[in-house]
Enzyme design. Structure first.
Site, mmCIF file in Angstrom:
data_model
loop_
_atom_site.group_PDB
_atom_site.id
_atom_site.type_symbol
_atom_site.label_atom_id
_atom_site.label_comp_id
_atom_site.label_asym_id
_atom_site.label_seq_id
_atom_site.Cartn_x
_atom_site.Cartn_y
_atom_site.Cartn_z
ATOM 1 N N SER A 136 0.833 -1.205 0.000
ATOM 2 C CA SER A 136 0.000 0.000 0.000
ATOM 3 C C SER A 136 0.864 1.249 0.000
ATOM 4 O O SER A 136 1.975 1.263 0.546
ATOM 5 C CB SER A 136 -0.907 0.001 1.237
ATOM 6 N N TYR A 185 -2.720 -0.189 9.925
ATOM 7 C CA TYR A 185 -2.856 -0.759 8.586
ATOM 8 C C TYR A 185 -1.542 -0.634 7.824
ATOM 9 O O TYR A 185 -1.040 -1.603 7.238
ATOM 10 C CB TYR A 185 -3.983 -0.056 7.821
#
Length: 342
Positions: free
Chosen positions: A136, A161
């Site tokens: 990501s 995350y």
């Protein structure tokens, strides 16, 4: 026309096949005659009906099989590998969302860390030609140097995350080193498009409008120093993955990471105005969002901006769909899917 990066020989195992990217990638490979095994636990983080609708796109293909399996369930995941012996694995299953990781941290550890470990172990015991996995843009944290390059320092994540995604890169590097697993990490930058994730801002803006509610914009109302995002259209993401499939890293350790982004960050407000225009066209009437401006949320970053030089050098491609085009595809789908047109 068939892409030389993919082959009809062997099995492609895609985790998160009912997800946004996973379903579009599965469809692309199935259209080329590949055998695809889709894995997903169909959790209720967002509308399961939408996940089922994505799977419904895939079920008509004879060369598609679906396994309702959670990657955190090591025994069941290993059984899938043992039964199908995949040639290529594309790991897209993950607990997504920056803000949700603050509210529900446990599921991120279970899915993004334990689940990824289980997948690496399966690739170790049932060797694959190439493992591609979702990282990501969030790994860049609050880096101020732009555009973000794969060689940048990424040891200061600002959300759990992001920390799990950085951990995935480290785990994959280690397994590549220890067990010679060719692995490629994909740092995605704000993926959007039809059938997208309802937890993403653009989708939520459309939902709020049709519910008669204002949209909440987390930029303090600062238009001069607005948030910038590298919005990347779903078909560009899929093309990038598809072309990388046939290019497993050759040099030791056999692990590489690529940015897949639009290389053209847009102001959040510019994106919102483009979405208003796209919905207006899809509806056949003017759409204007009522807006409430709020402070930046914990874990959010002021800008995401991908350098795609390494990707372009590797595969001769970089994402470049303009937001006006991509958002129109989203708006047309959204209005049709939810029956918003009068």
């Amino acid at each position: 026309m068939a892409n030389p990066s993919v082959s009809e020989d062997g099995v492609y195992l895609i985790t998160g096949a009912a997800g946004f990217i996973g379903s579009f990638l599965s469809k692309r490979l199935l259209e080329q005659g590949c055998r695809v095994i889709g894995v997903d636990n169909l959790n209720d983080y967002y509308d399961v009906g939408l996940k089922q609708a994505r799977l419904d796109m895939l079920h008509p293909y004879d060369n598609f099989a679906f396994a309702h399996v959670d990657v955190a369930d090591k025994a069941s995941l290993t059984d899938v590998f043992a039964a199908h012996r995949p040639r290529v694995v594309i790991h897209l299953a993950a607990q997504a969302g920056v803000r949700y990781s603050i509210e529900n941290p446990d599921v991120y550890i279970q899915t993004n860390l334990i689940g990824f470990f289980n997948l690496l172990e399966a690739c170790r015991h049932y060797p694959v030609e190439h493992l591609l996995y979702a990282s990501s843009s969030s790994v860049y944290g609050a880096n101020k140097k732009v555009p973000f390059e794969e060689t940048d320092f990424v040891d200061h994540p600002v959300s759990l995350y992001a920390a799990t995604k950085k951990s995935n890169e480290l785990m994959a590097h280690t397994y590549s080193h220890l067990y010679n697993i060719p692995a490629t990490g994909l740092r995605f930058f704000t993926v959007y498009g039809p059938m997208g994730r309802p937890d993403m801002a653009y989708f939520g803006f459309a939902d709020s409008y049709f519910a008669g509610k204002p949209i909440r914009i987390f930029n303090n109302g600062d238009f001069e120093h607005d948030l910038y995002r590298d919005f990347t259209y779903i078909e560009d993401i899929v093309t990038g993955i598809e072309r990388l499939i046939g290019r497993p890293p050759a040099e030791q350790p056999r692990h590489k990471v690529y940015n897949i982004g639009n290389n053209r960050p847009e102001k959040l407000m510019t994106f919102i105005e483009a979405l208003e225009r796209a919905l207006s066209k899809a509806m056949g009437q003017g759409v204007t969002f009522e807006k409430i401006f709020e402070p930046l949320k914990p874990g959010d970053v002021p800008a995401t901006y991908a350098s795609t030089a390494h990707l372009q050098e590797a595969i001769g491609f970089k994402p470049e769909t303009p937001i006006e085009v991509g958002l129109q595809h989203f708006a047309d789908w959204y209005v049709a899917y939810y029956g918003r047109k009068s």
